[in-house]
Design an enzyme around this catalytic site. Sequence first.
Site, PDB file in Angstrom:
ATOM      1  N   ASP A   1      -2.944   7.468  -8.648  1.00 40.74           N
ATOM      2  CA  ASP A   1      -4.303   6.972  -8.912  1.00 40.74           C
ATOM      3  C   ASP A   1      -5.428   8.021  -8.976  1.00 40.74           C
ATOM      4  O   ASP A   1      -5.471   8.927  -8.141  1.00 40.74           O
ATOM      5  CB  ASP A   1      -4.764   6.027  -7.790  1.00 40.74           C
TER       6      ASP A   1
ATOM      7  N   GLU B   1      -4.760  -4.236  -5.668  1.00 44.05           N
ATOM      8  CA  GLU B   1      -5.041  -2.857  -5.251  1.00 44.05           C
ATOM      9  C   GLU B   1      -6.272  -2.344  -5.998  1.00 44.05           C
ATOM     10  O   GLU B   1      -6.666  -2.892  -7.031  1.00 44.05           O
ATOM     11  CB  GLU B   1      -3.843  -1.955  -5.576  1.00 44.05           C
TER      12      GLU B   1
END
Length: 529
Positions: free
Chosen positions: A57, A239
């Site tokens: 990420d 998320e």
Amino acid sequence: MRIKNYLSILAISIVIILPACKQKESKDLGKEEVENYYSEKYRPQFHFSPEANWMNDPNGMVYYEGEYHLFYQYYPDSTVWGPMHWGHAISTDLVHWEHLPIALYPDSLGYIFSGSAVVDWNNASGFGTDENPPLIAIYTYHNPDIAKAGGTDVESQAIAYSLDKGRSWIKYDENPVIPNDGNRDFRDPNVIWNEDIQKWNLLLSAHDHVQIYSSDNLKEWQYESDFGIDAGGHGGVWECPDLFPLQVEGTDNTKWVLIVNINPGGPNGGSATQYFVGDFDGHKFIADSKKTSWIDYGRDNYAGVTWSDIPKEDGRRIFLGWMSNWDYANVVPTEKWRSAMTIPRKLNLQKANDGFVLASFPVDELKNIRTDEFEIPAQDISERVEINTRSVQLNRSEMDFTFQLNSNSLSGATEEFGLALSNNKGEIFEIKYSPETQTFYIDRTKAGLNSFSDKFASKSIANYKAGDNMEIRVFVDEASIEVFVDGGKLVMTEIVFPSEPYSTLEMFSTNGAIKLSSGKLWSLNSVWE
Ligand code: FRU
């Protein structure tokens, strides 16, 4: 030959041993090393990727004093996921990146999972001074020992600050600032300054919903509300959320956009990014509709969030995603590093018949790496035609085509039309639209290597109602294809591993013709050279 091999190993070791070595400094290396730098097979040429090892990420995206910071989930010891650090890079134009040393290392509280960063302009935290406001990073601690022991209080939220433009970070000595609340999945804090209530808001994901907090000083957080148990997709864990106001294009109206990543449960399998449009008063988010909308229908745009603190004069909300999917991220066939980010995209909120569409479109800065521009003449396409692409290097290119769907000049309307990229090995990637069934799809089932995972070969589909014209803009890098339809109302991002670069571009139309009303092609310069 041997000497050459030795030199490439030397060059690679330099890259691996000195992950902190700045991109600019690599210019001081010998010619051979420079040539090898970022020239490995499948190495993206205009996307951000780490010099070596594992990345997932994007984290802590914040703009400060002329620099876009990009932190990222990073494991410096291997090409597969492991104990997470925050890697770090900066850019002044969102396109050329300079690698900086690792910003945050795991410690006794745990691995450093995803999070955000903000400029604390008024020094509300007290970590800086009025003259030198601190940058604050807000991240999740993930404690592997508690996880191994089967505990639930694995994750908590923490902060760190920097007084030197993000170059070094000091962790707050009273971490965590939000202790675990009993949810095993409790992570990915995203902080914004909320002008309306003159407070900070923090969002985090807690398994199947997001939680909203507020604070005056970034250290003490007050729980406000949650959102999502009865909204959106629930095929996986929620998320990496993000929440921000965005002006509706062409109006003075502002709505709030909530981004929530989900894994698995995406529209075409695995990880994906959903969004909701609604209102937010600093305490509660109320969505106009509980239906899920997807920012990208391709398989490889995950954990995307937006930059904080972009100056008002600029006014853009810029999004960046991780260009992979947890279905196969750990096994993709790259050797020295794994994964890249998408190209940065400007978000535009547009009014649609039944609500709003969050369009995402490549930032204009990418136009600066265009070269070899040439125009493809307008023409009617029937059957399959090869397009003369002259000197354009298709494996590092941008294309912009407009098709006229309702042209009177054509004898019969197309059933399906599209583009195909292929190589001499017969590998082919297709982009198609069927006006009849109103479906857009991309097909990578025969696009290159795919045996590394049985989840990789796929056709991604989206329902899409086109108008009279359809614009298709495509960015092709060594191992990825990003497709933007009609200004980014529909987006599809996917990675591909052709065994040799794509070198042929074809257009096709089945059972009838389609009019190509304009077409342009560019090669794109490598941002690492
Ligand atoms: C999303 C994610 C986050 C987490 C991080 C761990 O891809 O699972 O929820 O913080 O990756 O690396």
